[in-house]
Design an enzyme around this catalytic site. Structure first.
Site, short mmCIF file in Angstrom:
data_model
loop_
_atom_site.label_atom_id
_atom_site.label_comp_id
_atom_site.label_asym_id
_atom_site.label_seq_id
_atom_site.Cartn_x
_atom_site.Cartn_y
_atom_site.Cartn_z
N SER A 288 0.78 -1.08 -0.03
CA SER A 288 -0.16 -0.21 -0.10
C SER A 288 0.95 1.35 -0.09
CB SER A 288 -0.90 -0.22 1.13
OG SER A 288 -1.97 0.92 1.07
N ASP A 381 -8.42 -4.86 -6.60
CA ASP A 381 -8.06 -3.90 -5.23
C ASP A 381 -8.96 -2.75 -5.37
OD1 ASP A 381 -6.79 -2.16 -3.94
OD2 ASP A 381 -5.06 -2.36 -4.69
N HIS A 416 -6.66 -5.79 -2.12
CA HIS A 416 -5.62 -4.96 -1.71
C HIS A 416 -4.85 -5.57 -0.79
CE1 HIS A 416 -3.70 -1.13 -1.23
NE2 HIS A 416 -3.51 -1.25 -0.19
#
Length: 469
Positions: A288, A381, A416
């Site tokens: 991230s 994601d 994600h």
């Protein structure tokens, strides 16, 4: 590689006390062909069926190791349910279940047999682990994350009669056992780091070293996330997980990034200079927002990582990261005009992370990357524009003649939070409680996300083996 102490467990729920009757038989000479099948002296007969048993091997294992689960001494072609239950460190109950039909020999084997209903379908020996979800009626927005790596997840497995769900009180338990799932292998050292302003935890494999190493960076959720580093050390790599936001030992306020380039550079050098680390074999991994930090750090002067691993993150940022610590830098609130919401009010930062929406001054000069780079992309994601950022990295490196440095893994249906394998995915989870409760979208469908975690973890370890050993 470090192997957990393996234990084979067999648990029965019923004592197998069979009432035995001795039946005398006449001994007949062997040359009496028509009667030779009756030879046997004394025949033992039991009037009771053996009690069902549930076995697992190993019962104590690292989180990324598969285990074999088998039920035996069951009636043939009958309906049974295998159930997994555990309490996380906050006390919430997580559970999963799968429906099976026993084979003609009265067995069910998770490495062989298809689940026909429940938390997953088809044959998957680890489906009961990645299929764990909060039990009905529990708190909403939970995400399973290990806080203390020095203790295991303790998972109780049970074999139930019929095709049922765990919440049905009338189900009959036939057998049960308990398994342990660890991030930290025996002999791994955990060392808290509070040095030169750096806040982190260093994990070292057993032995004197020196070891190849990884600097471990997570996202804007903050705090100090240790479990991936613990697992790296369990696989023979020193690893320093680093806090940079949301930790009490960092400069405040906690909801902002208050450290700059010098902080991350100091952390890398601290790891590099450790006497049990190979100074020229240090990589960086980021998830991230940690991807942005990974790329930024890799392009700083005097930082020369051996490899980079980037998971679902951006090449830039909407706020400026300072060269030195000591001033407020920013947080996600500054990008709020780009936040989007689904029908349930769950937030996504996907638009924020589009390359065209980033502050041009805050984009990393990807062309300056000088080491092998693996980018892992979850194609479902919902939190970050991973595809667009991966495209930008790939195009940039191709343009400057560095395509040989780039490896890209793309996983349909994965979200994600691509983490070490066999951990359950959270498609949505609680992001914050103040000033108002807010849930964030991560994306990912259970089965393809689990497959992505398993495959990517193997390729991460292979990538590290190639560039750090």
């Amino acid at each position: 590689m470090i192997t957990m102490f393996r234990v084979h467990a067999v648990v029965t729920t019923i004592q197998q006390n069979a009432a035995i009757r001795m039946v005398p038989c006449i001994r007949i000479p062997r040359n009496v062909a028509c009667c030779h099948r009756a030879v046997g002296g004394i025949r033992w007969r039991s009037s009771y069926r053996l009690a069902p048993i549930l076995t697992a091997s190993p019962v104590r294992a690292l989180i990324d190791e598969k285990i074999s689960i088998k039920g035996s001494f069951l009636p043939p072609h009958c309906a049974v349910t295998l159930c997994a239950r555990m309490h996380c460190e906050d006390g919430d109950l997580w559970e999963s279940f799968a429906h099976f039909n026993t084979k003609a020999d009265g067995t069910v084997h998770l490495t062989r047999d298809d689940s026909v209903g429940g938390s997953y379908l088809g044959c998957d020996p680890m489906g009961l682990f990645w299929g764990l979800q909060p039990a009905p009626g529990k708190r909403e927005g939970l995400r399973l994350r290990k806080k203390s790596v020095e203790t295991p997840y303790v998972v109780r497995m049970s074999l139930l009669e019929g095709h049922v769900s765990p919440s049905e009180d009338q189900s009959t338990e036939l057998a049960a056992l308990t398994t342990e799932r660890w991030y930290m292998a025996p002999g791994v050292k955990r060392i808290e780091i509070r040095q030169n302003g750096v806040v982190g935890t260093l994990f070292l494999p057993p032995g004197p070293g020196p070891f190849p190493a990884m600097l471990d960076l997570w996202g804007m959720g903050g705090g100090l996330v240790e479990y991936r580093s613990a697992l790296f050390a369990s696989r023979g790599y020193a690893s320093l997980c680093l806090a940079y936001i949301g930790h009490q030992d960092l400069p405040g306020p906690q909801h902002q990034v208050n450290v700059g380039d010098s902080y991350f550079k100091t952390a890398f050098q601290l790891l590099q200079d450790h006497h049990q680390v190979c100074a020229n074999r240090v990589g960086i991994i980021g998830l991230s927002f940690g991807v942005y930090l990974t790329l930024r750090l890799a392009t700083l002067t005097c930082v020369q990582p051996s490899c980079l691993i980037c998971i679902n993150g951006p090449v830039g940022n909407s706020f400026k990261l300072q060269a030195d610590s000591g001033s407020r830098i920013g947080n996600l609130a500054g990008s709020q005009p780009y936040w989007t919401y689904d029908d349930q009010g769950n937030v996504s930062f996907k638009i924020v992370s589009l390359p065209e929406n980033m502050n041009p001054e805050c984009k990393v000069k990807v062309e300056d990357v000088a080491c092998p780079l693996m980018y892992i992309e979850g194609m479902d994601d919902l939190n970050s524009s991973s595809k667009e950022n991966a495209d930008l990295i790939e195009e940039t490196l191709n343009t400057v003649g560095k395509s040989h440095l780039f490896t890209r893994l793309s996983y349909p249906g994965a979200g994600h939070l691509i983490e070490p394998p066999y951990a359950p995915n959270a498609r949505v989870s609680l992001w914050r409680v103040k000033p108002n409760k807010l849930f964030v979208q991560w994306g990912g469908h259970h089965a393809p996300h689990a497959a992505a975690q398993e495959d990517s973890w193997k390729k991460i370890l292979d990538f590290m083996e190639s560039h750090l050993r």
